[in-house]
Design a protein around this motif. Structure first.
Motif, short mmCIF file in Angstrom:
data_model
loop_
_atom_site.label_atom_id
_atom_site.label_comp_id
_atom_site.label_asym_id
_atom_site.label_seq_id
_atom_site.Cartn_x
_atom_site.Cartn_y
_atom_site.Cartn_z
N ILE A 1 -16.06 48.37 51.19
CA ILE A 1 -15.27 48.28 50.02
C ILE A 1 -14.44 47.23 49.82
N ALA A 2 -14.43 46.16 49.76
CA ALA A 2 -13.95 44.99 49.18
C ALA A 2 -12.55 45.14 47.92
N CYS A 3 -11.24 44.33 48.24
CA CYS A 3 -10.65 44.50 47.36
C CYS A 3 -10.16 42.87 46.95
N ILE A 4 -10.33 42.72 45.50
CA ILE A 4 -10.70 41.34 45.08
C ILE A 4 -9.59 41.19 44.21
N GLN A 5 -8.86 40.14 44.44
CA GLN A 5 -7.74 39.76 43.07
C GLN A 5 -8.13 38.66 43.08
N VAL A 6 -8.08 38.67 41.67
CA VAL A 6 -8.27 37.29 40.77
C VAL A 6 -7.12 36.65 39.80
N SER A 7 -7.19 35.75 40.21
CA SER A 7 -5.70 35.15 39.21
C SER A 7 -6.74 34.35 38.29
N THR A 8 -6.66 35.20 36.94
CA THR A 8 -8.16 35.03 36.08
C THR A 8 -6.89 35.66 34.53
N THR A 9 -6.87 34.52 33.68
CA THR A 9 -6.15 34.73 32.02
C THR A 9 -7.30 35.97 31.74
N ASP A 10 -8.41 36.20 32.55
CA ASP A 10 -9.25 37.07 31.07
C ASP A 10 -8.30 38.04 30.95
N GLU A 11 -8.36 38.41 29.45
CA GLU A 11 -7.21 39.29 29.54
C GLU A 11 -8.27 41.02 29.90
N VAL B 1 -22.61 40.07 54.22
CA VAL B 1 -21.15 39.94 53.49
C VAL B 1 -20.82 38.71 53.05
N ALA B 2 -20.05 38.15 54.32
CA ALA B 2 -19.59 37.30 54.03
C ALA B 2 -19.62 36.01 52.86
N GLU B 3 -21.08 35.77 53.31
CA GLU B 3 -22.09 34.81 52.75
C GLU B 3 -22.43 35.06 51.44
N GLY B 4 -21.99 36.52 50.82
CA GLY B 4 -21.28 37.15 49.89
C GLY B 4 -20.36 36.47 49.21
N MET B 5 -19.39 36.92 50.03
CA MET B 5 -17.58 36.58 49.32
C MET B 5 -17.29 36.11 49.12
N ASP B 6 -18.71 34.38 50.63
CA ASP B 6 -17.92 33.10 50.41
C ASP B 6 -18.59 32.24 48.61
N LEU B 7 -19.95 32.86 48.35
CA LEU B 7 -20.78 32.93 47.17
C LEU B 7 -19.52 32.89 46.56
N LEU B 8 -19.21 34.07 45.64
CA LEU B 8 -18.47 34.97 44.66
C LEU B 8 -16.60 33.74 44.48
N VAL B 9 -15.98 33.58 45.98
CA VAL B 9 -14.89 32.29 45.61
C VAL B 9 -15.28 31.45 45.27
N SER B 10 -16.94 31.11 46.14
CA SER B 10 -16.94 29.61 45.11
C SER B 10 -18.23 29.65 43.90
N HIS B 11 -18.37 30.56 43.25
CA HIS B 11 -18.23 31.41 42.37
C HIS B 11 -16.84 30.70 41.34
N PHE B 12 -16.26 31.51 41.68
CA PHE B 12 -15.03 31.73 40.18
C PHE B 12 -14.27 30.04 39.87
N LYS B 13 -14.27 29.86 41.28
CA LYS B 13 -13.55 27.75 41.67
C LYS B 13 -15.27 27.14 41.11
N GLN B 14 -15.67 26.90 41.38
CA GLN B 14 -16.59 26.62 40.79
C GLN B 14 -17.38 26.39 39.36
N TYR B 15 -16.87 27.96 38.59
CA TYR B 15 -17.45 27.68 37.30
C TYR B 15 -16.44 28.76 36.08
N ASN C 1 -12.88 27.83 37.40
CA ASN C 1 -11.38 27.16 38.00
C ASN C 1 -10.40 28.08 38.14
N GLN C 2 -10.70 29.20 38.62
CA GLN C 2 -9.67 30.61 39.32
C GLN C 2 -9.69 30.51 40.65
#
Length: 183
Positions: free
Chosen positions: A98-108, A159-173, A175-176
């Motif tokens: 289980i992963a808990c993800i907190q996103v600082s997004t404006t996507d209402e 799991v670490a690779e997947g989470m790292d990829l998720l972080v980089s996708h949000f940052k790259q695409y 900017n969150q």
């Protein structure tokens, strides 16, 4: 099944249809046009059956996923009902993370955020459940079967690779930045 026979006796024809034959053809009456129609009918019935089976499989997967979501929500909110958990067949699915993800997004609505999380995670894991817990928080359950050749270290690495990829996708695409906690 299309029965091809030298006999045109009613009882043979009747028996063939009772056993599920699509059609019964007598060898002495084999002409290209009627044969093409019989084969086309058989192909059509096979396609219908395959579509029905695929639809039933999709419905079964959706029901299973819904049961898993209900059990996961119950567990995350404090009381895990073992009956629900068993119905959700978490134990049959192998290991879960289980992963808990907190996103600082404006996507209402969160639809884009959910889509991005799903897209990245489904590359690494065959089955996932993603639940919005609040407008900016998501619970993600990842399922995998531990193979004999696959130790805990390789699973953690995946799991670490997947989470790292998720972080980089949000940052790259978009900017969150996101925060992830894994258990």
């Amino acid at each position: 099944v299309i029965v091809l026979s030298a006999y045109s006796e009613y009882e043979f024809v009747r028996q063939a249809f009772l056993l599920g034959a699509v059609d019964y053809m007598v060898k002495s009456h084999m002409e290209p046009e009627p044969m093409n129609a019989v084969v086309a009918k058989a192909v059509y019935r096979m396609q219908e059956r395959m579509q029905r089976d695929e639809q039933e499989e999709r419905e079964q997967r959706a029901l299973k996923m819904k049961a898993q979501e209900v059990a996961l929500i119950a567990g995350l909110r404090g009381g895990c009902d073992t009956k629900l958990e068993h119905q959700a067949s978490f134990h049959d699915s192998g290991e879960q993370i289980i992963a808990c993800i907190q996103v600082s997004t404006t996507d209402e609505a969160g639809t884009f955020t959910e889509h991005m999380i799903r897209q990245v995670m489904e590359r690494h894991f065959s089955e996932i459940i993603l639940l919005p817990m609040s407008p900016k928080e998501y619970a993600l359950m990842l399922f995998f079967r531990q193979e004999a050749s696959q130790g805990r270290h390789s699973i953690r690495q995946r799991v670490a690779e997947g989470m790292d990829l998720l972080v980089s996708h949000f940052k790259q695409y978009v900017n969150q930045s996101i925060s992830i906690g894994v258990s």
